[in-house]
Motif scaffolding. Structure first.
Motif, PDB file in Angstrom:
ATOM      1  N   ILE A  24     -76.957 -52.964 -75.190  1.00 25.51           N
ATOM      2  CA  ILE A  24     -76.348 -54.277 -75.314  1.00 25.51           C
ATOM      3  C   ILE A  24     -76.669 -54.807 -76.695  1.00 25.51           C
ATOM      4  O   ILE A  24     -77.828 -54.892 -77.093  1.00 25.51           O
ATOM      5  CB  ILE A  24     -76.854 -55.234 -74.226  1.00 25.51           C
ATOM      6  CG1 ILE A  24     -76.340 -54.750 -72.869  1.00 25.51           C
ATOM      7  CG2 ILE A  24     -76.379 -56.649 -74.492  1.00 25.51           C
ATOM      8  CD1 ILE A  24     -76.719 -55.613 -71.715  1.00 25.51           C
ATOM      9  N   PRO A  27     -78.421 -59.244 -76.560  1.00 26.68           N
ATOM     10  CA  PRO A  27     -78.839 -59.778 -75.271  1.00 26.68           C
ATOM     11  C   PRO A  27     -79.314 -61.218 -75.418  1.00 26.68           C
ATOM     12  O   PRO A  27     -80.051 -61.531 -76.345  1.00 26.68           O
ATOM     13  CB  PRO A  27     -79.989 -58.873 -74.862  1.00 26.68           C
ATOM     14  CG  PRO A  27     -80.547 -58.369 -76.145  1.00 26.68           C
ATOM     15  CD  PRO A  27     -79.411 -58.312 -77.129  1.00 26.68           C
ATOM     16  N   ARG A  30     -83.025 -61.307 -70.721  1.00 23.52           N
ATOM     17  CA  ARG A  30     -83.480 -59.998 -70.253  1.00 23.52           C
ATOM     18  C   ARG A  30     -84.363 -60.178 -69.036  1.00 23.52           C
ATOM     19  O   ARG A  30     -85.240 -61.041 -69.008  1.00 23.52           O
ATOM     20  CB  ARG A  30     -84.245 -59.274 -71.358  1.00 23.52           C
ATOM     21  CG  ARG A  30     -83.306 -58.741 -72.438  1.00 23.52           C
ATOM     22  CD  ARG A  30     -84.052 -58.349 -73.670  1.00 23.52           C
ATOM     23  NE  ARG A  30     -85.174 -57.480 -73.358  1.00 23.52           N
ATOM     24  CZ  ARG A  30     -86.068 -57.091 -74.259  1.00 23.52           C
ATOM     25  NH1 ARG A  30     -85.966 -57.500 -75.513  1.00 23.52           N
ATOM     26  NH2 ARG A  30     -87.051 -56.310 -73.911  1.00 23.52           N
ATOM     27  N   ALA A  50     -80.172 -56.763 -68.707  1.00 28.79           N
ATOM     28  CA  ALA A  50     -80.016 -57.663 -69.846  1.00 28.79           C
ATOM     29  C   ALA A  50     -78.608 -58.211 -69.818  1.00 28.79           C
ATOM     30  O   ALA A  50     -77.683 -57.530 -69.376  1.00 28.79           O
ATOM     31  CB  ALA A  50     -80.281 -56.928 -71.154  1.00 28.79           C
ATOM     32  N   GLY A  52     -75.583 -59.763 -72.117  1.00 24.41           N
ATOM     33  CA  GLY A  52     -75.155 -59.874 -73.500  1.00 24.41           C
ATOM     34  C   GLY A  52     -74.563 -61.235 -73.806  1.00 24.41           C
ATOM     35  O   GLY A  52     -73.907 -61.847 -72.968  1.00 24.41           O
TER      36      GLY A  52
END
Ligand SMILES: Nc1ncnc2c1ncn2[C@@H]1O[C@H](COP(=O)(O)OP(=O)(O)OP(=O)(O)O)[C@@H](O)[C@H]1O
Ligand SMILES: [Mg+2]
Lengths: 284, 328
Positions: A24, A27, A30, A50, A52
């Protein structure tokens, strides 16, 4: 605090298969080794994910696998549930939202939420939108403009602009849900969590919300829980599939993340047999 | 004509049902129009009707019992003189029936009681409904409701002996006599707290959880959620609680009879003594006035006025609730 717009690609933690499933680029949140408990009951375990920036992530999986539980832990809404507890870290702009000294109220302002059943306040349409900015002490030049802007972004302005002073309870279900979305964006969050936002809506209202999500993703990051496979396929950039694992000893059902990847990969080329069974409707 | 259609439909249904699956298990096949008699239900309905009738008849009875002697009273004393006269001396040779002095005393004690009971009662309700954990609420609420069961004569003595005599006169050295509307009003307020708290707590607990979640999800704190979302949503219940509080304060007799005073004079300040409407009725009813005498009828005139005031308060509150109601 780590930079939010870290452009360096981030390795997601390996899934249970031991492979890296995705990269990703940016992010914004997370989820690291997260377990969520209700008292002694572990509802979700070992989640690594995660989200994005400006992406839509769908969480799918059978009923009871802990999607709502995980979603609520993303903005500390489960603080309100007696006995709910989160282990592991949930990083928002690199900062653990469960860390010491973090204000859950600020977390919820930055990470908004839209619920399964529309829950407008029994106030006027205008006051529904103005509520968030007022209680959070947001500096606003013109509340009227902010209300208009929020309603416009939620694609509701044209339908309600002549009845802003009327009670929001008089709106249709689909309008109420868009009002709730407008209300969520009025406080300018970074992330909007949606828990089956279309579950109580008809197909046309659902389409409107889906279109709206496409519009919103330009400015916000969206995490959506849905039971509707087509919906996930239509709207989401990435999809995470969860399931409930039954422990041999106690028979307790614990939610686990099975597979996470781009929506295309999950739907067209699932790596895990359970994912394939679920999306092809052969599940359980 | 109508019966005819029904009959033919019944027939059609019966024929249709014979064509359906004839499984022996489950509910027996029966026409929708068979009008199955449920004798138990009829009895229950009758019982409920009876209960409602008794309640209505009692109310009508009370009104008649008040009206008849009151009409006798108003034949002798003009309504205007009664309502707006400022001298209350029914027992004197030059008798005067201006009810204003009694009304001022009632207003004072009621206002003081409300100043105490509304904020504290609502505060307790918010605390119980929004802040207390479920376990705490389950133990605290019955205790609170127990307080409402303390006999009012006990509160009356507490007002007279402790609040007025000890606190006001001994400790605070206030310039006040043996009685005061303040002492009576304060204690009456304490007495009413559980009523206000319990009913408004019920109303606030009934507000759907989803509204609170919506508020918290926007970054509101608990206080904002309680005051700006839950409280307005529960307003009609809260108003009902306050109205019941007002009714109890206006109608409360024992505390004011003991601690407010027994001289019917216009009350100008909280430390003065004063006889309330209920206080007068209690005093006079215990006296030796002859049935049918003007003095006897006076009781009913004042009683009728009390009844009217309570009605007006109820009426106003219903209007207020309609206007500000936020139904969920
Ligand atoms: N407030 C709560 N207290 C205790 N246990 C809970 C609570 N909420 C959920 N659970 C339990 O946690 C597990 C996961 O529930 P959750 O609601 O997160 O599932 P879900 O994936 O959202 O299901 P659905 O698709 O039906 O909404 C379930 O076993 C549920 O019984
Ligand atoms: Mg759910």
């Amino acid at each position: 605090m780590a930079s939010a717009h870290d452009d360096a690609p981030m390795h997601l933690r390996p899934m249970h298969t031991g492979q890296v499933t995705d990269h990703i680029a940016r992010p914004i949140m997370r989820v690291e080794n997260v377990d969520v408990y209700y008292g002694d009951f572990r509802a979700v375990t070992e989640v690594n994910l995660a989200f994005g920036l400006n992406e839509i992530t769908a969480l799918i999986g059978p009923s009871g696998c802990g999607k709502s539980t995980l979603l609520r832990s993303l903005n500390r809404m489960n603080d309100l549930i007696d006995g709910a507890r989160v282990d592991g870290e949930i990083l928002f702009h690199g900062e653990n939202i469960y860390g010491k000294g973090v204000d859950p109220i600020e977390v919820r302002r930055r990470i908004g939420m839209v619920f399964q059943k529309p829950n407008p306040f029994p106030k006027s349409i205008y006051d529904n939108i103005a509520y968030g900015p007022r209680v959070t002490g947001m500096k606003v030049d013109s509340m009227d403009d902010l209300v208009e802007e929020s309603l416009t972004r939620a694609a509701l302005w044209d339908e309600v602009k002549d009845k802003l002073k009327q009670s929001a309870i008089g709106l249709s279900g689909g309008q109420q849900q868009r009002l709730c979305i407008a209300r969520a964006i009025s406080v300018r969050p970074d992330v909007i969590l949606m828990d089956e936002p279309c579950a109580s809506l008809d197909p046309i209202a659902t389409m409107r919300i889906e279109d709206l999500m496409q519009e919103l993703r330009k400015q916000y990051t969206i995490v959506i829980v849905t039971h509707n496979m087509q919906q996930a396929a239509r709207v989401a950039d990435r999809t995470a599939f969860f399931t409930a694992q039954v422990s041999e000893g106690t028979g307790a059902r614990t939610g686990v993340l099975v597979e996470y990847g781009t929506t295309t990969q999950i739907f067209e080329d699932p790596k895990d047999q359970r994912t394939e069974d679920y999306i092809s409707g052969r599940f359980g | 004509m109508l019966a005819n259609t029904t009959a033919s439909v019944t027939e059609a249904t019966t024929t249709a049902s014979t064509g359906g699956p004839t499984t022996p298990s489950g509910h027996p096949q029966r026409s929708l129009f068979a009008g199955r008699a449920r004798p138990g239900e009829a009895v229950i309905k009758l019982g409920l009707r009876l209960a409602a009738t008794v309640a209505i008849l009692t109310t009508i009875g009370i009104i008649i019992a008040l009206l008849v002697p009151a009409i006798g009273f108003f034949r002798e004393v003009p309504v205007f003189d009664f309502l707006f006269g400022d001298r209350w001396a029914p027992r004197f040779a030059d008798a005067s029936f201006g009810v204003i002095p009694l009304v001022t005393a009632t207003l004072w004690t009621t206002a003081i009681a409300l100043i105490v009971s509304v904020p504290l009662g609502l505060g307790a309700a918010i605390l119980l409904s929004e802040y207390a954990r479920p376990g705490v609420r389950k133990t605290l609420k019955p205790i609170l409701e127990l307080l409402a069961g303390v006999p009012t004569v006990v509160y009356g003595l507490f007002a007279l002996q402790f609040i007025q005599a000890t606190v006001f006169r001994d400790w605070l050295q206030l310039d006040t006599g043996a009685f005061s509307v303040l002492a009576a009003g304060l204690v009456m307020g304490i007495m009413i707290i559980p009523t206000v708290a319990s009913i408004s707590e019920d109303a606030m607990s009934a507000v759907p959880m989803s509204l609170r979640q919506g508020s918290f999800a926007l970054g509101a704190n608990r206080m904002q959620t309680s005051l700006r979302v839950v409280f307005p949503a529960a307003l009609s219940g809260v108003m009902a609680a306050v109205v019941l509080g007002i009714s109890r304060a206006v109608g409360e007799t024992m505390i004011v009879a003991i601690a407010a005073g027994n001289q019917a004079r216009i009350v100008g300040g909280p430390l003065e003594q004063g006889q309330t409407m209920t206080g007068f009725i209690a005093n006079a009813a215990l006296g030796d006035s002859r049935v049918g005498s003007l003095e006897y009828d006076t009781l009913y005139a004042v009683g009728l006025l009390l009844f009217a005031i309570t009605l007006i308060v109820n009426f106003i509150s219903i209007r207020l609730v309609r206007r500000f109601r936020q139904a969920y």
